[in-house]
Motif scaffolding. Structure first.
Motif, mmCIF file in Angstrom:
data_model
loop_
_atom_site.group_PDB
_atom_site.id
_atom_site.type_symbol
_atom_site.label_atom_id
_atom_site.label_comp_id
_atom_site.label_asym_id
_atom_site.label_seq_id
_atom_site.Cartn_x
_atom_site.Cartn_y
_atom_site.Cartn_z
ATOM 1 N N GLN A 58 149.381 26.602 -52.966
ATOM 2 C CA GLN A 58 149.941 26.092 -54.209
ATOM 3 C C GLN A 58 149.601 24.614 -54.379
ATOM 4 O O GLN A 58 149.322 24.146 -55.488
ATOM 5 C CB GLN A 58 151.446 26.346 -54.262
ATOM 6 N N THR A 59 149.580 23.881 -53.273
ATOM 7 C CA THR A 59 149.161 22.479 -53.308
ATOM 8 C C THR A 59 147.688 22.384 -53.679
ATOM 9 O O THR A 59 147.289 21.520 -54.463
ATOM 10 C CB THR A 59 149.433 21.809 -51.946
ATOM 11 N N ALA A 60 146.875 23.287 -53.131
ATOM 12 C CA ALA A 60 145.448 23.318 -53.455
ATOM 13 C C ALA A 60 145.226 23.554 -54.944
ATOM 14 O O ALA A 60 144.344 22.955 -55.554
ATOM 15 C CB ALA A 60 144.750 24.394 -52.630
ATOM 16 N N ALA A 61 146.020 24.434 -55.544
ATOM 17 C CA ALA A 61 145.901 24.693 -56.979
ATOM 18 C C ALA A 61 146.184 23.418 -57.771
ATOM 19 O O ALA A 61 145.528 23.151 -58.778
ATOM 20 C CB ALA A 61 146.831 25.816 -57.399
ATOM 21 N N CYS A 62 147.137 22.622 -57.303
ATOM 22 C CA CYS A 62 147.447 21.354 -57.975
ATOM 23 C C CYS A 62 146.251 20.409 -57.926
ATOM 24 O O CYS A 62 146.014 19.655 -58.867
ATOM 25 C CB CYS A 62 148.658 20.690 -57.337
ATOM 26 N N ALA A 63 145.485 20.449 -56.851
ATOM 27 C CA ALA A 63 144.297 19.599 -56.725
ATOM 28 C C ALA A 63 143.129 20.157 -57.518
ATOM 29 O O ALA A 63 142.304 19.405 -58.032
ATOM 30 C CB ALA A 63 143.900 19.471 -55.255
ATOM 31 N N GLY A 64 143.044 21.479 -57.625
ATOM 32 C CA GLY A 64 141.867 22.105 -58.216
ATOM 33 C C GLY A 64 141.838 22.179 -59.718
ATOM 34 O O GLY A 64 140.767 22.267 -60.315
ATOM 35 N N ILE A 65 142.998 22.144 -60.354
ATOM 36 C CA ILE A 65 143.032 22.226 -61.817
ATOM 37 C C ILE A 65 142.724 20.841 -62.359
ATOM 38 O O ILE A 65 143.529 19.920 -62.243
ATOM 39 C CB ILE A 65 144.388 22.761 -62.309
#
Length: 131
Positions: A58-65
Protein backbone atom coordinates in the motif's frame (compact mmCIF):
# COMPACT_ATOMS: atom_id res chain seq x y z
CA UNK A 1 -4.05 9.95 4.52
CA UNK A 2 -5.44 10.77 1.10
CA UNK A 3 -8.49 8.51 0.73
CA UNK A 4 -8.41 8.96 -3.06
CA UNK A 5 -4.94 7.42 -3.31
CA UNK A 6 -5.94 3.99 -1.99
CA UNK A 7 -9.35 2.38 -2.44
CA UNK A 8 -8.89 0.24 0.69
CA UNK A 9 -11.11 0.83 3.69
CA UNK A 10 -11.50 -0.83 7.07
CA UNK A 11 -10.51 -3.54 7.74
CA UNK A 12 -8.03 -3.79 4.89
CA UNK A 13 -6.50 -0.32 4.88
CA UNK A 14 -3.25 -1.17 6.62
CA UNK A 15 -1.58 2.23 6.73
CA UNK A 16 -2.76 5.02 9.00
CA UNK A 17 -1.05 7.78 7.06
CA UNK A 18 1.82 8.87 4.86
CA UNK A 19 4.57 10.92 6.43
CA UNK A 20 6.27 12.03 3.23
CA UNK A 21 6.54 11.08 -0.41
CA UNK A 22 7.81 12.06 -3.82
CA UNK A 23 5.61 10.65 -6.56
CA UNK A 24 7.50 8.22 -8.77
CA UNK A 25 10.46 8.12 -6.37
CA UNK A 26 9.57 7.03 -2.81
CA UNK A 27 6.98 7.08 -0.05
CA UNK A 28 7.03 6.76 3.73
CA UNK A 29 3.98 5.71 5.74
CA UNK A 30 3.09 4.24 9.13
CA UNK A 31 0.67 1.90 10.90
CA UNK A 32 -0.03 2.14 14.62
CA UNK A 33 -0.53 -1.42 15.90
CA UNK A 34 -3.29 -1.65 18.49
CA UNK A 35 -4.83 -4.33 20.69
CA UNK A 36 -8.06 -3.46 18.88
CA UNK A 37 -6.76 -4.36 15.40
CA UNK A 38 -8.80 -7.19 13.91
CA UNK A 39 -5.71 -9.35 13.35
CA UNK A 40 -4.56 -9.25 17.00
CA UNK A 41 -6.03 -12.19 18.95
CA UNK A 42 -5.11 -14.24 22.00
CA UNK A 43 -3.13 -16.64 19.84
CA UNK A 44 -1.85 -14.02 17.35
CA UNK A 45 0.03 -11.33 19.30
CA UNK A 46 1.92 -9.73 16.39
CA UNK A 47 0.89 -8.29 13.05
CA UNK A 48 0.99 -11.21 10.60
CA UNK A 49 3.87 -11.10 8.12
CA UNK A 50 1.49 -11.26 5.14
CA UNK A 51 -0.25 -8.10 6.39
CA UNK A 52 3.10 -6.35 6.89
CA UNK A 53 3.84 -7.13 3.23
CA UNK A 54 0.41 -5.76 2.24
CA UNK A 55 1.11 -2.57 4.23
CA UNK A 56 4.41 -2.21 2.34
CA UNK A 57 2.50 -2.72 -0.94
CA UNK A 58 0.00 0.00 0.00
CA UNK A 59 2.96 2.29 0.68
CA UNK A 60 4.38 1.34 -2.73
CA UNK A 61 1.10 2.35 -4.38
CA UNK A 62 1.44 5.77 -2.73
CA UNK A 63 4.88 6.14 -4.34
CA UNK A 64 3.85 4.76 -7.73
CA UNK A 65 0.82 6.89 -8.51
CA UNK A 66 2.46 9.85 -10.19
CA UNK A 67 -0.13 11.84 -12.07
CA UNK A 68 -3.67 12.32 -10.94
CA UNK A 69 -5.79 9.23 -10.56
CA UNK A 70 -4.85 5.59 -10.67
CA UNK A 71 -5.14 2.39 -8.75
CA UNK A 72 -2.07 0.55 -7.43
CA UNK A 73 -2.40 -3.23 -7.56
CA UNK A 74 0.17 -5.58 -6.05
CA UNK A 75 1.75 -7.52 -8.89
CA UNK A 76 4.66 -9.47 -7.38
CA UNK A 77 6.54 -10.02 -4.15
CA UNK A 78 10.17 -11.16 -4.32
CA UNK A 79 12.74 -11.82 -1.64
CA UNK A 80 10.32 -11.10 1.19
CA UNK A 81 12.01 -11.61 4.52
CA UNK A 82 10.63 -11.41 8.04
CA UNK A 83 13.17 -9.82 10.37
CA UNK A 84 11.14 -9.06 13.51
CA UNK A 85 7.70 -8.50 15.02
CA UNK A 86 5.25 -5.62 15.13
CA UNK A 87 3.31 -5.82 18.40
CA UNK A 88 0.43 -3.83 19.89
CA UNK A 89 1.70 -0.41 20.97
CA UNK A 90 4.28 -0.33 18.17
CA UNK A 91 4.38 2.14 15.31
CA UNK A 92 5.25 0.25 12.14
CA UNK A 93 7.22 2.59 9.88
CA UNK A 94 7.00 1.73 6.18
CA UNK A 95 9.22 2.88 3.32
CA UNK A 96 9.19 2.13 -0.41
CA UNK A 97 11.83 3.28 -2.89
CA UNK A 98 11.11 3.09 -6.61
CA UNK A 99 13.94 1.51 -8.59
CA UNK A 100 12.26 1.33 -11.98
CA UNK A 101 9.01 2.17 -13.77
CA UNK A 102 8.15 0.30 -16.94
CA UNK A 103 4.89 0.02 -18.90
CA UNK A 104 2.66 0.79 -15.96
CA UNK A 105 4.63 -1.37 -13.50
CA UNK A 106 6.48 0.17 -10.56
CA UNK A 107 9.37 -1.86 -9.15
CA UNK A 108 11.17 -1.16 -5.90
CA UNK A 109 12.38 -2.08 -2.45
CA UNK A 110 10.20 -1.94 0.64
CA UNK A 111 11.18 -1.88 4.29
CA UNK A 112 9.18 -2.03 7.51
CA UNK A 113 10.64 -1.21 10.92
CA UNK A 114 9.67 -0.54 14.52
CA UNK A 115 11.73 2.02 16.44
CA UNK A 116 14.48 1.73 13.83
CA UNK A 117 14.67 -2.08 14.08
CA UNK A 118 13.88 -3.99 10.86
CA UNK A 119 10.64 -6.00 10.80
CA UNK A 120 10.48 -6.91 7.09
CA UNK A 121 12.05 -6.27 3.70
CA UNK A 122 10.85 -7.18 0.22
CA UNK A 123 11.16 -6.38 -3.43
CA UNK A 124 7.71 -5.46 -4.76
CA UNK A 125 6.15 -4.62 -8.06
CA UNK A 126 2.91 -2.69 -8.33
CA UNK A 127 0.79 -2.25 -11.44
CA UNK A 128 -0.71 1.20 -11.70
CA UNK A 129 -4.09 0.88 -13.40
CA UNK A 130 -5.20 4.21 -14.85
CA UNK A 131 -8.69 5.23 -13.81
Amino acid sequence: MNQKLLPHRFPFLLIDGTTNSEAGKWAAAYKNISENDWFITESQREMPFSLVVEAMAQTAACAGITGGDGLGLLSAVKKAERLGDALPGDRLDLFFEVTRIRRGFVFGRAKASVAGKPVAEAELSIFIQPS
